[in-house]
Write a protein that holds these residues in place. Structure first.
Motif, PDB file in Angstrom:
ATOM      1  N   PHE A  23     -13.367  -5.668 -80.385  1.00 37.92           N
ATOM      2  CA  PHE A  23     -13.953  -4.779 -79.388  1.00 37.92           C
ATOM      3  C   PHE A  23     -13.917  -3.346 -79.901  1.00 37.92           C
ATOM      4  O   PHE A  23     -12.945  -2.923 -80.540  1.00 37.92           O
ATOM      5  CB  PHE A  23     -13.149  -4.843 -78.081  1.00 37.92           C
ATOM      6  N   PRO A  27     -21.798   1.876 -77.786  1.00 40.13           N
ATOM      7  CA  PRO A  27     -22.822   0.855 -78.029  1.00 40.13           C
ATOM      8  C   PRO A  27     -22.728   0.254 -79.432  1.00 40.13           C
ATOM      9  O   PRO A  27     -22.062   0.793 -80.310  1.00 40.13           O
ATOM     10  CB  PRO A  27     -24.131   1.634 -77.860  1.00 40.13           C
ATOM     11  N   CYS A  28     -23.422  -0.850 -79.622  1.00 40.77           N
ATOM     12  CA  CYS A  28     -23.473  -1.526 -80.919  1.00 40.77           C
ATOM     13  C   CYS A  28     -24.092  -0.624 -81.985  1.00 40.77           C
ATOM     14  O   CYS A  28     -25.054   0.101 -81.703  1.00 40.77           O
ATOM     15  CB  CYS A  28     -24.334  -2.778 -80.833  1.00 40.77           C
ATOM     16  N   ASP A  30     -26.547  -0.027 -85.177  1.00 43.29           N
ATOM     17  CA  ASP A  30     -27.892  -0.556 -85.418  1.00 43.29           C
ATOM     18  C   ASP A  30     -28.197  -0.495 -86.912  1.00 43.29           C
ATOM     19  O   ASP A  30     -28.990   0.330 -87.369  1.00 43.29           O
ATOM     20  CB  ASP A  30     -28.921   0.257 -84.611  1.00 43.29           C
ATOM     21  N   THR A 116     -28.376 -14.869 -78.885  1.00 40.20           N
ATOM     22  CA  THR A 116     -27.575 -13.722 -79.308  1.00 40.20           C
ATOM     23  C   THR A 116     -28.090 -13.226 -80.660  1.00 40.20           C
ATOM     24  O   THR A 116     -28.656 -13.995 -81.433  1.00 40.20           O
ATOM     25  CB  THR A 116     -26.083 -14.080 -79.415  1.00 40.20           C
ATOM     26  N   CYS A 134     -23.896  -8.302 -82.679  1.00 40.77           N
ATOM     27  CA  CYS A 134     -23.148  -7.413 -81.805  1.00 40.77           C
ATOM     28  C   CYS A 134     -23.651  -7.581 -80.382  1.00 40.77           C
ATOM     29  O   CYS A 134     -24.854  -7.763 -80.159  1.00 40.77           O
ATOM     30  CB  CYS A 134     -23.322  -5.965 -82.263  1.00 40.77           C
ATOM     31  N   THR A 135     -22.741  -7.532 -79.443  1.00 39.90           N
ATOM     32  CA  THR A 135     -23.081  -7.641 -78.029  1.00 39.90           C
ATOM     33  C   THR A 135     -22.503  -6.454 -77.280  1.00 39.90           C
ATOM     34  O   THR A 135     -21.296  -6.200 -77.354  1.00 39.90           O
ATOM     35  CB  THR A 135     -22.507  -8.957 -77.445  1.00 39.90           C
ATOM     36  N   ASN A 136     -23.380  -5.723 -76.587  1.00 40.16           N
ATOM     37  CA  ASN A 136     -22.935  -4.636 -75.716  1.00 40.16           C
ATOM     38  C   ASN A 136     -22.393  -5.234 -74.421  1.00 40.16           C
ATOM     39  O   ASN A 136     -22.971  -6.179 -73.882  1.00 40.16           O
ATOM     40  CB  ASN A 136     -24.092  -3.702 -75.378  1.00 40.16           C
ATOM     41  N   ILE A 137     -21.300  -4.682 -73.936  1.00 43.38           N
ATOM     42  CA  ILE A 137     -20.697  -5.157 -72.690  1.00 43.38           C
ATOM     43  C   ILE A 137     -20.613  -3.993 -71.709  1.00 43.38           C
ATOM     44  O   ILE A 137     -19.931  -2.994 -71.977  1.00 43.38           O
ATOM     45  CB  ILE A 137     -19.309  -5.778 -72.939  1.00 43.38           C
ATOM     46  N   TRP A 139     -22.239  -1.495 -71.123  1.00 45.27           N
ATOM     47  CA  TRP A 139     -22.553  -0.171 -71.662  1.00 45.27           C
ATOM     48  C   TRP A 139     -21.323   0.662 -72.024  1.00 45.27           C
ATOM     49  O   TRP A 139     -21.447   1.826 -72.355  1.00 45.27           O
ATOM     50  CB  TRP A 139     -23.453   0.612 -70.708  1.00 45.27           C
ATOM     51  N   HIS A 142     -18.528  -2.680 -77.137  1.00 48.09           N
ATOM     52  CA  HIS A 142     -19.269  -3.771 -77.777  1.00 48.09           C
ATOM     53  C   HIS A 142     -18.317  -4.676 -78.546  1.00 48.09           C
ATOM     54  O   HIS A 142     -17.194  -4.286 -78.856  1.00 48.09           O
ATOM     55  CB  HIS A 142     -20.369  -3.218 -78.701  1.00 48.09           C
ATOM     56  N   ASN A 144     -18.203  -6.921 -82.037  1.00 46.42           N
ATOM     57  CA  ASN A 144     -18.818  -7.146 -83.348  1.00 46.42           C
ATOM     58  C   ASN A 144     -18.508  -8.544 -83.865  1.00 46.42           C
ATOM     59  O   ASN A 144     -17.396  -9.040 -83.682  1.00 46.42           O
ATOM     60  CB  ASN A 144     -18.241  -6.180 -84.391  1.00 46.42           C
TER      61      ASN A 144
END
Length: 189
Positions: A23, A27-28, A30, A116, A134-137, A139, A142, A144
């Motif tokens: 965690f 944000p993730c 890019d 995903t 990567c998933t944002n949770i 806002w 995230h 990885n």
């Protein structure tokens, strides 16, 4: 006050669910992905060499086999040797998430969960692949995921270090990356 209590409960639940995950606040990242990605060159067997921890891969001898089907869809069959000696097999489907960037793929392992991210950051198709997800949770932070894959069960340490450096250059923390045991794997995997 109730809103804060609900948010705190959700966050604590996610921390418990994500034990072992990586965690990070915000944000993730890019990162750029492989230019001119060709899925037809990517299909075939890949061995997991190293990864960021995940709650869905805990065994050894982890490998993924990508198959191009007649309908042009890509199926993936992941296998891992569990601690009880049984081989766990999971089947999923690869989707193209962004036609302008064909290396930005999605992956889904059952019909009721959303796809995903599965981004191929770098590959030479014949030796290595560096994959990021990567998933944002809500806002706020995230999670990885990253995998270093090889066409063979082993990879030269210098190549592993170079791929980790590439992740780091995109602000992706590799400190928790861990090697996957590919020794003494059953020949029928």
């Amino acid at each position: 006050m109730l809103q804060t209590a609900v948010l705190l409960s959700v966050l604590l639940g996610l921390v418990g669910f994500g034990k072992g995950q990586t965690f990070h606040m915000g944000p993730c990242p890019d990162p750029p992905v492989q230019e001119n990605f060709d899925i037809t060159k990517y299909v075939g067997k890949w061995y997991e060499i190293e990864k960021l921890p995940s709650n869905f891969e805990k065994g050894s001898c982890i490998q993924a086999n990508y198959l191009l089907e007649e309908n042009r869809k890509v199926k993936v069959i992941n296998k891992e040797l569990q601690s009880n000696g049984k081989v766990k097999e999971t089947e999923g489907e690869i989707t193209h998430a962004d036609v302008k960037e064909p290396a930005k793929l999605g992956i889904s392992f059952n019909w009721f969960t959303p796809s995903t991210p599965y981004w191929v950051i770098s590959t030479d198709y014949e030796n290595y692949s560096l994959v990021y997800s990567c998933t944002n949770i809500i806002w706020l932070f995230h999670v990885n995921y990253a995998w270093i894959l090889s066409r063979a069960p082993e990879m030269h340490p210098e190549t592993v270090d170079n791929l980790k450096s590439l992740l780091q250059s995109y602000k992706i923390d590799t400190e928790k990356m861990m090697p996957t045991d590919q020794l003494n794997c059953p020949p029928d995997m």
